[in-house]
Design a protein around this motif. Structure first.
Motif, PDB file in Angstrom:
ATOM      1  N   GLU A 144      68.043 -55.202-138.154  1.00 29.35           N
ATOM      2  CA  GLU A 144      67.206 -55.471-136.983  1.00 29.35           C
ATOM      3  C   GLU A 144      68.064 -55.534-135.719  1.00 29.35           C
ATOM      4  O   GLU A 144      69.260 -55.843-135.776  1.00 29.35           O
ATOM      5  CB  GLU A 144      66.428 -56.776-137.165  1.00 29.35           C
ATOM      6  N   PRO A 145      67.486 -55.229-134.556  1.00 27.46           N
ATOM      7  CA  PRO A 145      68.270 -55.265-133.305  1.00 27.46           C
ATOM      8  C   PRO A 145      68.783 -56.676-133.023  1.00 27.46           C
ATOM      9  O   PRO A 145      68.111 -57.672-133.298  1.00 27.46           O
ATOM     10  CB  PRO A 145      67.255 -54.812-132.239  1.00 27.46           C
ATOM     11  N   PHE A 146      69.973 -56.732-132.490  1.00 24.52           N
ATOM     12  CA  PHE A 146      70.563 -58.029-132.159  1.00 24.52           C
ATOM     13  C   PHE A 146      69.858 -58.627-130.942  1.00 24.52           C
ATOM     14  O   PHE A 146      69.675 -57.979-129.917  1.00 24.52           O
ATOM     15  CB  PHE A 146      72.061 -57.858-131.873  1.00 24.52           C
ATOM     16  N   ASP A 147      69.463 -59.889-131.059  1.00 22.08           N
ATOM     17  CA  ASP A 147      68.771 -60.608-129.985  1.00 22.08           C
ATOM     18  C   ASP A 147      69.524 -61.916-129.750  1.00 22.08           C
ATOM     19  O   ASP A 147      69.458 -62.826-130.588  1.00 22.08           O
ATOM     20  CB  ASP A 147      67.312 -60.871-130.372  1.00 22.08           C
ATOM     21  N   PRO A 148      70.209 -62.048-128.647  1.00 23.04           N
ATOM     22  CA  PRO A 148      71.003 -63.263-128.425  1.00 23.04           C
ATOM     23  C   PRO A 148      70.170 -64.534-128.326  1.00 23.04           C
ATOM     24  O   PRO A 148      70.715 -65.629-128.444  1.00 23.04           O
ATOM     25  CB  PRO A 148      71.739 -62.976-127.107  1.00 23.04           C
ATOM     26  N   SER A 149      68.866 -64.416-128.116  1.00 25.02           N
ATOM     27  CA  SER A 149      68.028 -65.606-128.029  1.00 25.02           C
ATOM     28  C   SER A 149      67.745 -66.213-129.396  1.00 25.02           C
ATOM     29  O   SER A 149      67.395 -67.401-129.492  1.00 25.02           O
ATOM     30  CB  SER A 149      66.702 -65.280-127.318  1.00 25.02           C
ATOM     31  N   VAL A 150      67.892 -65.411-130.472  1.00 27.29           N
ATOM     32  CA  VAL A 150      67.618 -65.928-131.822  1.00 27.29           C
ATOM     33  C   VAL A 150      68.782 -65.677-132.782  1.00 27.29           C
ATOM     34  O   VAL A 150      68.768 -66.202-133.899  1.00 27.29           O
ATOM     35  CB  VAL A 150      66.332 -65.299-132.395  1.00 27.29           C
ATOM     36  N   PRO A 165      73.531 -52.580-130.368  1.00 29.18           N
ATOM     37  CA  PRO A 165      73.882 -53.776-131.130  1.00 29.18           C
ATOM     38  C   PRO A 165      72.865 -54.039-132.242  1.00 29.18           C
ATOM     39  O   PRO A 165      71.670 -54.202-131.976  1.00 29.18           O
ATOM     40  CB  PRO A 165      73.879 -54.882-130.081  1.00 29.18           C
ATOM     41  N   THR A 166      73.366 -54.050-133.474  1.00 31.39           N
ATOM     42  CA  THR A 166      72.489 -54.170-134.638  1.00 31.39           C
ATOM     43  C   THR A 166      73.050 -55.219-135.591  1.00 31.39           C
ATOM     44  O   THR A 166      74.269 -55.342-135.760  1.00 31.39           O
ATOM     45  CB  THR A 166      72.373 -52.813-135.375  1.00 31.39           C
ATOM     46  N   VAL A 167      72.142 -55.978-136.211  1.00 31.01           N
ATOM     47  CA  VAL A 167      72.558 -56.971-137.210  1.00 31.01           C
ATOM     48  C   VAL A 167      72.961 -56.224-138.475  1.00 31.01           C
ATOM     49  O   VAL A 167      72.144 -55.532-139.101  1.00 31.01           O
ATOM     50  CB  VAL A 167      71.415 -57.957-137.500  1.00 31.01           C
ATOM     51  N   SER A 168      74.216 -56.342-138.828  1.00 30.69           N
ATOM     52  CA  SER A 168      74.709 -55.647-140.031  1.00 30.69           C
ATOM     53  C   SER A 168      74.806 -56.574-141.234  1.00 30.69           C
ATOM     54  O   SER A 168      74.866 -56.108-142.374  1.00 30.69           O
ATOM     55  CB  SER A 168      76.085 -55.022-139.750  1.00 30.69           C
TER      56      SER A 168
END
Length: 205
Positions: A144-150, A165-168
């Protein structure tokens, strides 16, 4: 011997006789003025009363406006009390769910190692289901796309296989309760980087 025509008339008496009719007329005029001003023979004063129906309608409209204002104020008060009550309940649920996040981490690790079986699995499933029913939601998944808020990035890498930026990898799952983030997810992030591999030039014939 004195003759009547020889007697002179009294000038004071003559003046008094002439003044008496004038005084009588003035008194009569004053009496008439007093009687007409406030006496028993005074002319009746004409008073024009307002329309009773119009006055009643004005009072009814005023009372209706007051009732509508009070009704609106009471409705707003009930809504505010209901919002406050819901906020208190949501805060209490979120606090309880937050205290159980460590237990959910243990359940998830046990499931990953294959230790979540039998009665222990049944209890864990009921616990997870009850928390989800109250509004607890987990987040943080690979790809999922990286979200600095979560997301909280604890590792970083680059790859030409991602567009951004992707969650690996998810190192610890995050949880939210409604719109409130109880805990961000600990993740590894991979960012895009163009490949440095160059195509070798073919040898000239």
């Amino acid at each position: 011997m004195t003759h009547p025509h020889d007697e002179q008339a009294d000038p004071v008496a003559g003046d008094r006789h002439r003044a008496e009719p004038d005084i009588d007329q003035a008194l009569e005029a004053e009496i008439v003025d007093v009687e007409f001003e406030g006496g028993k023979h005074a002319a009746p004063e004409i008073v024009f009363d307002e329309d009773p129906a119009a006055e009643f309608k004005a009072q009814l409209d005023e009372r209706t406006a007051d009732l509508q204002r009070l009704t609106a104020e009471y409705a707003n008060y009930r809504k505010r009390v209901e919002r406050d009550r819901e906020a208190v309940v949501a805060n209490a649920k979120a606090q309880v769910a937050g205290e159980l996040l460590a237990v959910l981490d243990d359940v998830e690790r046990a499931a990953a190692h294959g230790d979540l079986t039998g009665a222990f699995k049944a209890v864990a499933d009921k616990l997870v289901g009850a928390l989800q029913h109250t509004g607890l939601e987990s987040f943080g998944h690979d790809g999922e796309p990286f979200d600095p808020s979560v997301h909280e990035a604890v590792q970083h890498g680059t790859s030409p296989d991602v567009a951004g930026p992707t969650v690996s990898a998810v190192l610890r799952r995050g949880y939210r309760f409604g719109d409130r983030v109880l805990r961000p997810a600990l993740v590894a992030v991979t960012d895009f980087e163009a490949s440095d591999v160059s195509v070798p030039d073919q040898a000239a014939d």
